[in-house]
Design a protein around this motif. Structure first.
Motif, PDB file in Angstrom:
ATOM      1  N   GLY A  61       0.815  -1.206   0.000  1.00 40.35           N
ATOM      2  CA  GLY A  61       0.000   0.000   0.000  1.00 40.35           C
ATOM      3  C   GLY A  61       0.849   1.256   0.000  1.00 40.35           C
ATOM      4  O   GLY A  61       0.524   2.240  -0.671  1.00 40.35           O
ATOM      5  N   ALA A  62       1.956   1.224   0.749  1.00 38.67           N
ATOM      6  CA  ALA A  62       2.864   2.374   0.768  1.00 38.67           C
ATOM      7  C   ALA A  62       3.482   2.599  -0.612  1.00 38.67           C
ATOM      8  O   ALA A  62       3.653   3.747  -1.047  1.00 38.67           O
ATOM      9  N   ALA A  63       3.806   1.507  -1.315  1.00 34.88           N
ATOM     10  CA  ALA A  63       4.362   1.632  -2.658  1.00 34.88           C
ATOM     11  C   ALA A  63       3.319   2.186  -3.627  1.00 34.88           C
ATOM     12  O   ALA A  63       3.640   3.026  -4.486  1.00 34.88           O
ATOM     13  N   LEU A  64       2.084   1.743  -3.512  1.00 30.69           N
ATOM     14  CA  LEU A  64       1.004   2.267  -4.353  1.00 30.69           C
ATOM     15  C   LEU A  64       0.813   3.761  -4.112  1.00 30.69           C
ATOM     16  O   LEU A  64       0.599   4.538  -5.043  1.00 30.69           O
ATOM     17  N   LEU A 309       6.061   1.797 -10.076  1.00 34.87           N
ATOM     18  CA  LEU A 309       5.622   0.879  -9.024  1.00 34.87           C
ATOM     19  C   LEU A 309       6.631  -0.249  -8.848  1.00 34.87           C
ATOM     20  O   LEU A 309       6.927  -0.657  -7.717  1.00 34.87           O
ATOM     21  N   ALA A 310       7.190  -0.726  -9.960  1.00 31.42           N
ATOM     22  CA  ALA A 310       8.180  -1.798  -9.876  1.00 31.42           C
ATOM     23  C   ALA A 310       9.436  -1.350  -9.120  1.00 31.42           C
ATOM     24  O   ALA A 310      10.096  -2.158  -8.461  1.00 31.42           O
ATOM     25  N   LYS A 311       9.753  -0.071  -9.208  1.00 29.12           N
ATOM     26  CA  LYS A 311      10.898   0.449  -8.459  1.00 29.12           C
ATOM     27  C   LYS A 311      10.599   0.518  -6.964  1.00 29.12           C
ATOM     28  O   LYS A 311      11.503   0.402  -6.139  1.00 29.12           O
ATOM     29  N   ALA A 312       9.317   0.690  -6.634  1.00 32.82           N
ATOM     30  CA  ALA A 312       8.937   0.836  -5.234  1.00 32.82           C
ATOM     31  C   ALA A 312       8.591  -0.486  -4.573  1.00 32.82           C
ATOM     32  O   ALA A 312       8.600  -0.584  -3.342  1.00 32.82           O
ATOM     33  N   ALA A 324      11.383  -1.357 -20.321  1.00 34.47           N
ATOM     34  CA  ALA A 324      12.343  -0.509 -21.028  1.00 34.47           C
ATOM     35  C   ALA A 324      12.600   0.792 -20.274  1.00 34.47           C
ATOM     36  O   ALA A 324      13.577   1.498 -20.563  1.00 34.47           O
ATOM     37  N   LYS A 325      11.742   1.121 -19.325  1.00 32.56           N
ATOM     38  CA  LYS A 325      11.864   2.358 -18.556  1.00 32.56           C
ATOM     39  C   LYS A 325      12.618   2.134 -17.248  1.00 32.56           C
ATOM     40  O   LYS A 325      12.701   3.025 -16.407  1.00 32.56           O
ATOM     41  N   LEU A 326      13.163   0.934 -17.076  1.00 30.81           N
ATOM     42  CA  LEU A 326      13.958   0.601 -15.902  1.00 30.81           C
ATOM     43  C   LEU A 326      15.422   0.463 -16.294  1.00 30.81           C
ATOM     44  O   LEU A 326      15.747   0.208 -17.462  1.00 30.81           O
TER      45      LEU A 326
END
Length: 369
Positions: A61-64, A309-312, A324-326
């Protein structure tokens, strides 16, 4: 830790798919059954519009909040509030025509169950522009829900256990002579029984798994039964067992491996034969803020937002463009990275919806033998 993967207990138990004895202990029950916590940024703006989202809270939830809700409010002026609620009370609210939330963040399997209860709105794809721009896979787009990410279930193993060798397949997971040591696998309280892995270990091709040969799968499980030291029912437990060297291999949710490695535990993952299960968004039937819910869904499905979100949080984006944005390191840490994707398979939701209760009952009888 509450996260998207632990929502499994919610959708596995919450809507008539399991036996009565397993109906307790959903992931969200620890969060309350009808409470809300504000996740809004600012005062709402643009007429004070608000959208209420049901999600599981906790670190996910914190990441969202960081990756989606806050930037959504900054862009649109629409406040986001979060509701933690179990399936049963939420379904009751929807049946009464008074859902407390608008957008539902849950597993795609759970959304299929909600559809059977006539509990979701039919989506308007013209209002979700990012479906095309983010290239969401067709099999994750339904009339009532859209998948935004997945977790993978795979092999975790101790890198110091096999003299420099590493397991390459589920066949190796079953081979306790070449790869000595105890094993751990999931119980139905943690996830769907792992019949697919047994069949892969027995030589069934990944693209020929479904419909699952249940009898064959249980015969293969029985071959390993004496070496299974513990069945895990929560995400951290495989890591605990590996850390204590109680087992040398375990099934695991892929996102847990990085946490263990950061703690210095000598473990690695093997993604060959990984089982993917998707989470997605849907709109509650009778939602008071359906327009804002469509807007938030459209925003959250953008490739750049999924990448954020994937970074968090270690959830694998559904959008192939998100990777591609990572950075290369960020991308390759995810089981959904292009280099790994073909190593796994998607769970056949329709098969499990029809067979979960019977398989779970048989699993419980098998585990007692």
């Amino acid at each position: 830790m509450k996260d998207a993967r632990i929502d499994r207990r919610l959708f596995l138990r919450g809507i008539g798919g399991a036996t009565a004895g397993l109906a307790a202990a959903t992931a969200l029950s620890a969060c309350g059954t009808g409470t809300s916590r504000s996740a809004s940024t600012g005062t709402g703006g643009k007429g004070g519009k608000t959208v209420i989202v049901r999600d599981s809270g906790g670190s996910f939830g914190a990441a969202l909040q960081k990756a989606i809700y806050t930037p959504f409010t900054q862009e649109t002026g629409i406040s986001v509030k979060v509701l933690n609620v179990d399936d049963a009370p939420l379904l009751a609210q929807i049946k009464q025509g008074r859902p407390q939330c608008d957008l539902i963040n849950n597993s795609m399997m759970s959304h299929h169950k909600y559809v059977k209860q006539d509990a979701l709105e039919t989506l308007d794809p013209d209002r979700i522009k990012s479906l095309k721009s983010a290239k969401i896979p067709d099999n994750q787009i339904t009339d009532h829900a859209i998948g935004y990410g997945f977790y993978g279930q795979c092999i975790a193993y101790r890198t110091d256990a096999f003299g420099g060798r590493k397991p390459e397949s589920w066949e190796d997971f079953w081979d306790t002579k070449a790869f000595k040591g105890g094993r751990s696998m999931v119980s139905p309280d943690g996830d769907l029984p792992e019949l697919e892995f047994a069949l892969l270990a027995d030589g069934v091709p990944m693209d020929k798994l479904y419909p699952l040969d249940v009898d064959r799968a249980f015969k293969v499980l029985t071959r390993l039964q004496a070496d299974i030291k513990k069945f895990w029912d929560s995400g951290p437990l495989p890591g605990v067992l590996l850390s204590r060297e109680e087992v040398t291999m375990s099934t695991v949710w892929d996102g847990r491996i990085a946490d263990l490695q950061k703690q210095g535990v000598p473990v690695a993952r093997q993604l060959n034969g990984m089982r993917r299960q998707f989470s997605g968004y849907a709109i509650a039937k009778g939602a008071a803020n359906a327009d804002a819910a469509h807007q938030l869904m459209d925003f959250a499905l953008r490739a750049e937002i999924q990448a954020g979100l994937a970074k968090a949080f270690p959830l694998n984006p559904a959008s192939p463009l998100a990777y591609a944005k990572l950075t290369e390191d960020e991308r390759n840490a995810l089981a959904g990275a292009p280099k790994y994707y073909d190593k796994g398979f998607d769970t056949d939701i329709d098969w499990w919806l029809k067979n979960e209760a019977a398989v779970t009952e048989r699993w419980l009888e098998w585990a007692r033998d």
